[in-house]
Design a protein around this motif. Structure first.
Motif, short mmCIF file in Angstrom:
data_model
loop_
_atom_site.label_atom_id
_atom_site.label_comp_id
_atom_site.label_asym_id
_atom_site.label_seq_id
_atom_site.Cartn_x
_atom_site.Cartn_y
_atom_site.Cartn_z
N MET A 116 0.85 -1.18 0.00
CA MET A 116 0.00 0.00 0.00
C MET A 116 0.89 1.24 0.00
O MET A 116 2.03 1.19 0.45
N ASN A 117 0.36 2.31 -0.52
CA ASN A 117 1.08 3.58 -0.50
C ASN A 117 0.40 4.52 0.48
O ASN A 117 -0.82 4.57 0.55
N VAL A 118 1.22 5.24 1.25
CA VAL A 118 0.69 6.28 2.11
C VAL A 118 1.36 7.59 1.72
O VAL A 118 2.53 7.61 1.34
N ASP A 119 0.61 8.65 1.79
CA ASP A 119 1.13 9.96 1.44
C ASP A 119 1.50 10.71 2.71
O ASP A 119 0.74 10.71 3.69
N ILE A 120 2.66 11.33 2.65
CA ILE A 120 3.13 12.17 3.75
C ILE A 120 4.04 13.23 3.14
O ILE A 120 4.87 12.93 2.29
N PHE A 121 3.86 14.46 3.53
CA PHE A 121 4.67 15.57 3.01
C PHE A 121 4.70 15.60 1.49
O PHE A 121 5.75 15.75 0.89
N GLU A 122 3.55 15.43 0.87
CA GLU A 122 3.44 15.52 -0.58
C GLU A 122 4.33 14.50 -1.30
O GLU A 122 4.77 14.73 -2.42
N THR A 123 4.63 13.40 -0.64
CA THR A 123 5.37 12.31 -1.26
C THR A 123 4.71 11.00 -0.86
O THR A 123 3.78 10.99 -0.06
N VAL A 133 5.13 6.97 0.47
CA VAL A 133 5.93 5.94 1.11
C VAL A 133 5.21 4.61 0.86
O VAL A 133 4.03 4.49 1.17
N GLU A 134 5.93 3.66 0.28
CA GLU A 134 5.35 2.34 0.04
C GLU A 134 5.56 1.48 1.27
O GLU A 134 6.68 1.34 1.76
N ILE A 135 4.48 0.92 1.77
CA ILE A 135 4.50 0.08 2.97
C ILE A 135 3.90 -1.28 2.62
O ILE A 135 2.82 -1.35 2.03
N ASP A 136 4.60 -2.32 2.98
CA ASP A 136 4.10 -3.68 2.76
C ASP A 136 3.11 -4.00 3.87
O ASP A 136 3.48 -4.44 4.95
N GLU A 137 1.82 -3.76 3.59
CA GLU A 137 0.80 -3.93 4.63
C GLU A 137 0.65 -5.38 5.05
O GLU A 137 0.07 -5.66 6.11
N SER A 138 1.19 -6.33 4.28
CA SER A 138 1.11 -7.74 4.70
C SER A 138 1.99 -8.00 5.92
O SER A 138 1.83 -9.01 6.60
N ARG A 139 2.89 -7.07 6.23
CA ARG A 139 3.76 -7.19 7.41
C ARG A 139 3.14 -6.56 8.65
O ARG A 139 3.73 -6.58 9.73
N ILE A 140 1.95 -5.94 8.50
CA ILE A 140 1.29 -5.25 9.60
C ILE A 140 -0.07 -5.88 9.82
O ILE A 140 -0.84 -6.05 8.88
N ASP A 141 -0.36 -6.22 11.07
CA ASP A 141 -1.63 -6.90 11.39
C ASP A 141 -2.85 -6.00 11.25
O ASP A 141 -3.93 -6.48 10.93
N GLU A 142 -2.70 -4.72 11.49
CA GLU A 142 -3.84 -3.81 11.48
C GLU A 142 -4.27 -3.47 10.05
O GLU A 142 -3.52 -3.66 9.09
N SER A 143 -5.44 -2.92 9.92
CA SER A 143 -6.03 -2.60 8.62
C SER A 143 -5.30 -1.44 7.94
O SER A 143 -4.69 -0.59 8.61
N PRO A 144 -5.41 -1.35 6.60
CA PRO A 144 -4.86 -0.19 5.90
C PRO A 144 -5.41 1.13 6.44
O PRO A 144 -4.68 2.12 6.54
N ALA A 145 -6.68 1.16 6.82
CA ALA A 145 -7.27 2.39 7.38
C ALA A 145 -6.57 2.78 8.68
O ALA A 145 -6.29 3.96 8.91
N LEU A 166 -6.86 17.34 6.07
CA LEU A 166 -7.82 16.33 6.54
C LEU A 166 -7.16 14.96 6.46
O LEU A 166 -6.28 14.73 5.66
N PRO A 167 -7.61 14.01 7.30
CA PRO A 167 -7.05 12.67 7.25
C PRO A 167 -7.25 12.02 5.89
O PRO A 167 -8.22 12.33 5.19
N ILE A 168 -6.35 11.15 5.52
CA ILE A 168 -6.45 10.43 4.25
C ILE A 168 -7.58 9.42 4.36
O ILE A 168 -7.68 8.67 5.31
N GLN A 169 -8.45 9.43 3.37
CA GLN A 169 -9.58 8.49 3.34
C GLN A 169 -9.24 7.34 2.41
O GLN A 169 -8.54 7.52 1.43
#
Length: 140
Positions: A1-8, A10-22, A136-139
């Motif tokens: 998944m990609n998350v935006d921070i500071f107008e850039t 960051v690619e994060i492998d969400e399969s390594r994190i137990d919590e939801s993308p939200a 506003l928070p990322i939806q």
């Protein structure tokens, strides 16, 4: 998944994190707004040196840095091996490889978009030199 921070991005492998993308996106937003200093996410680290380096990086306090050499000494390896492990961090930002720098005080590579510029902004935010975001928070 990609998350935006500071107008850039960051690619994060969400399969390594137990919590939801939200939940991941919400915590990144709170971090960017300086409302969060630690991520409360369950991360599964890979085996081997990359996992050991990720565990060591996760212990670097918010707003502080360590050198590749300091981590290498703690892990009985070389600074180059630590740098390679940092480059393979599947969850940058969540496991803070941006807090690792060269022994000369210079910022070295960063796997997120805009590389060192993003690393510099993350450190500035953590050291109180960045501005608090008001978006506003990322939806999903």
């Amino acid at each position: 998944m990609n998350v935006d921070i500071f107008e850039t991005t960051v690619e994060i492998d969400e399969s390594r994190i137990d919590e939801s993308p939200a939940a991941i996106r919400e915590q990144v937003y709170e971090y960017e707004c300086r409302d969060r200093q630690e991520f409360d996410l369950t991360v599964t680290t890979p085996g081997g040196l990359t996992g050991e380096v990720m565990t060591a990086m996760s212990k670097i306090p918010y707003g502080e840095t360590r050198t590749y050499g300091e981590l290498a000494a703690d892990l009985d390896t070389t600074p180059v091996a630590v740098g390679q492990a940092c480059a393979h961090n599947p969850v940058p930002l969540i496991v803070p490889c941006h807090r690792v720098m060269g022994s000369d005080g210079e910022l070295k590579g960063y796997s997120a978009a805009n590389g060192v510029a993003t690393k510099r902004r993350l450190l500035a935010l953590e050291q109180g030199r960045g501005t608090k975001q008001t978006q506003l928070p990322i939806q999903e």
